[in-house]
Design an enzyme around this catalytic site. Structure first.
Site, PDB file in Angstrom:
ATOM      1  N   PHE A  60       0.823  -1.201   0.000  1.00  0.00           N
ATOM      2  CA  PHE A  60       0.000   0.000   0.000  1.00  0.00           C
ATOM      3  C   PHE A  60       0.859   1.253   0.000  1.00  0.00           C
ATOM      4  O   PHE A  60       1.867   1.329   0.718  1.00  0.00           O
ATOM      5  CB  PHE A  60      -0.903   0.040   1.247  1.00  0.00           C
ATOM      6  CG  PHE A  60      -2.034  -0.939   1.231  1.00  0.00           C
ATOM      7  CD1 PHE A  60      -3.273  -0.593   0.705  1.00  0.00           C
ATOM      8  CD2 PHE A  60      -1.862  -2.219   1.751  1.00  0.00           C
ATOM      9  CE1 PHE A  60      -4.319  -1.496   0.696  1.00  0.00           C
ATOM     10  CE2 PHE A  60      -2.900  -3.132   1.747  1.00  0.00           C
ATOM     11  CZ  PHE A  60      -4.140  -2.768   1.218  1.00  0.00           C
ATOM     12  N   ASP A  61       0.456   2.228  -0.792  1.00  0.00           N
ATOM     13  CA  ASP A  61       0.940   3.593  -0.618  1.00  0.00           C
ATOM     14  C   ASP A  61       0.245   4.150   0.623  1.00  0.00           C
ATOM     15  O   ASP A  61      -0.746   3.580   1.099  1.00  0.00           O
ATOM     16  CB  ASP A  61       0.590   4.407  -1.867  1.00  0.00           C
ATOM     17  CG  ASP A  61       0.885   5.882  -1.693  1.00  0.00           C
ATOM     18  OD1 ASP A  61       2.003   6.207  -1.267  1.00  0.00           O
ATOM     19  OD2 ASP A  61      -0.007   6.701  -1.976  1.00  0.00           O
ATOM     20  N   LYS A  62       0.749   5.261   1.153  1.00  0.00           N
ATOM     21  CA  LYS A  62       0.127   5.829   2.354  1.00  0.00           C
ATOM     22  C   LYS A  62      -0.867   6.948   2.021  1.00  0.00           C
ATOM     23  O   LYS A  62      -2.073   6.792   2.167  1.00  0.00           O
ATOM     24  CB  LYS A  62       1.195   6.356   3.324  1.00  0.00           C
ATOM     25  CG  LYS A  62       0.599   6.880   4.640  1.00  0.00           C
ATOM     26  CD  LYS A  62       1.625   7.563   5.509  1.00  0.00           C
ATOM     27  CE  LYS A  62       1.961   8.955   5.016  1.00  0.00           C
ATOM     28  NZ  LYS A  62       0.832   9.919   5.137  1.00  0.00           N
ATOM     29  N   THR A  63      -0.343   8.070   1.543  1.00  0.00           N
ATOM     30  CA  THR A  63      -1.178   9.260   1.355  1.00  0.00           C
ATOM     31  C   THR A  63      -2.230   9.047   0.272  1.00  0.00           C
ATOM     32  O   THR A  63      -1.910   8.716  -0.867  1.00  0.00           O
ATOM     33  CB  THR A  63      -0.303  10.474   0.985  1.00  0.00           C
ATOM     34  OG1 THR A  63       0.700  10.646   1.981  1.00  0.00           O
ATOM     35  CG2 THR A  63      -1.148  11.736   0.889  1.00  0.00           C
ATOM     36  N   VAL A  92      -1.429  -1.199  -4.234  1.00  0.00           N
ATOM     37  CA  VAL A  92      -2.547  -0.260  -4.198  1.00  0.00           C
ATOM     38  C   VAL A  92      -1.992   1.146  -4.011  1.00  0.00           C
ATOM     39  O   VAL A  92      -1.254   1.404  -3.056  1.00  0.00           O
ATOM     40  CB  VAL A  92      -3.530  -0.584  -3.055  1.00  0.00           C
ATOM     41  CG1 VAL A  92      -4.765   0.314  -3.158  1.00  0.00           C
ATOM     42  CG2 VAL A  92      -3.935  -2.045  -3.082  1.00  0.00           C
TER      43      VAL A  92
END
Length: 398
Positions: free
Chosen positions: A94-97, A285
């Site tokens: 996963f990306d964060k922002t 994602v």
């Protein structure tokens, strides 16, 4: 993004795994029937019932049904092979922002270094960031407008991916970005203390450190349930990759139940990290333009496309059209159910065909009757495959 796409792992079609063995089996049964009976017609009678339609038709019908089911849920899947890979995903990244977080940062404080004051600093940063597509830039411009500040005319602007922006205004050059990016031209820049969930951007004006702006971006309410849902679906590893500082990344990862993370990532760092993962296939994602290369490099890239991010949506294998992270779990569940139905359809066709071939080998089914029976076998396999259109909605924890 183009280079990452060219190096994407190849996909073997589900039907290809069964076509050659089934053909060899059919020819063997037909040959034995001919050899034992001495009647070449027996060879034809067996082969008439050796239908490959469950492979040629039933499996694609199941995948088309799964893609239709995903579309109704708000997930655009770009091909049946994507569903097959989703069904086997073993690592989720996963990306964060904008992915694990809401993606709508809120400015909490402005730390200006004299002689620059807070109002001037916010005005300068908003002017420099007004053409950037980053969610933090959007928040800063909105905060400036809420305070009645107007943006200044930008004569020239350049954006360095995942690092910052350099903008030339009428009489000043404003640099906005990460601490490392600002320290390259302003060594005196110092890190701003931040608490859990906060992130800071740093500012330099004409090569002099001018201060920082601190924002907070809350974690999505369904992020933890999504991580848990993926693990319950057979995903063994969940990893977070972000360009933000380690302190911010640790807070978000802990709040959503992720233990593996890598902070301060450039886009190429994310691509490298995904390629080094051994537990594959990898599901990635993300939502932003900076995520496009890593979405293209993973076996399955899912873009959160509700807010645009055209480059990310084009690079991804699937696009979620609504702002709902938990649909990632739905995508995996639909992939698993679709593949299960496709395999059932294949084996129903193969089993019926194989049984009928054995019967025909004893001369009990004439060729004309075999041709009609073959159509019944095909129809049974296809009707079973159509069940993928009505995959029940996945129940998700909120």
């Amino acid at each position: 993004m183009r280079q990452a796409s060219e190096n994407r792992a190849p996909v073997v079609r589900l039907a290809d795994r069964y076509a050659l063995p089934f053909t060899a089996f059919s020819l063997a049964i037909a040959g034995i029937a001919w050899a034992v009976s001495g009647d070449p017609v027996r060879f034809a009678e067996v082969l008439v019932l050796a239908t490959l339609c469950p492979l040629v038709l039933a499996a694609p019908v199941a995948f088309m049904g799964g893609m239709s089911r995903a579309a109704r849920a708000g997930i655009i899947v770009k091909g049946g092979s994507v569903l097959e890979l989703l069904s086997r995903a073993r690592t989720a990244v996963f990306d964060k922002t904008g992915t694990l977080t809401v993606g709508a940062p809120r400015i909490v404080r402005i730390n200006a270094v004299p002689p620059t004051d807070e109002t001037t600093l916010l005005s300068l940063v908003a002017s420099a960031e007004q053409f950037s597509s980053h969610v933090l830039a959007t928040a800063i411009v909105a905060a400036a407008r809420e305070k009645g500040l107007s943006t200044r005319r930008v004569l020239d602007s350049s954006e360095i991916a995942a690092q910052g922006v350099i903008a030339t205004l009428a009489h000043q050059v404003v640099s906005v970005g990460t601490l490392g990016f600002i320290q390259a031209t302003s060594p005196e820049a110092a890190a701003t203390p931040i608490s859990g969930g906060e992130l800071a951007i740093y500012v330099a004006v004409d090569g002099r450190f001018a201060g920082s702006i601190v924002a907070t971006d809350p974690t999505r309410g369904d992020a933890r349930a999504t991580v848990e849902g993926l693990r319950s679906r057979g995903v063994r590893r969940v990893v977070m990759l972000t360009g933000d500082a380690r302190a911010t990344a640790d807070h978000v990862a802990q709040s959503v139940g992720i233990t593996e993370l890598q902070a301060d990532c450039l886009p190429i760092d994310k691509v490298t990290a995904v390629r080094e993962i051994s537990d594959r296939p990898v599901l990635m994602v993300g939502d932003g333009v900076n995520d496009s290369p890593v979405l293209a490099s993973a076996e399955v890239g899912i873009a959160m496309g509700a807010r645009g991010a055209t480059a990310a949506s084009e690079a991804a294998s699937a696009v979620i059209l609504v702002d709902d992270l938990s649909l990632v779990v739905d995508a995996v569940a639909i992939g698993q159910t679709t593949v299960r139905i496709a395999l059932q359809s294949i084996w129903i066709g193969i089993a019926l065909s194989a049984g009928l071939m054995v019967v025909a080998a004893f001369g009990l089914i004439p060729a004309t009757a075999g041709a009609a029976i073959q159509e019944v076998v095909d129809l049974a396999a296809i009707l079973n495959a159509l069940r993928a259109v009505r995959v029940p909605r996945v129940v998700r924890s909120r």
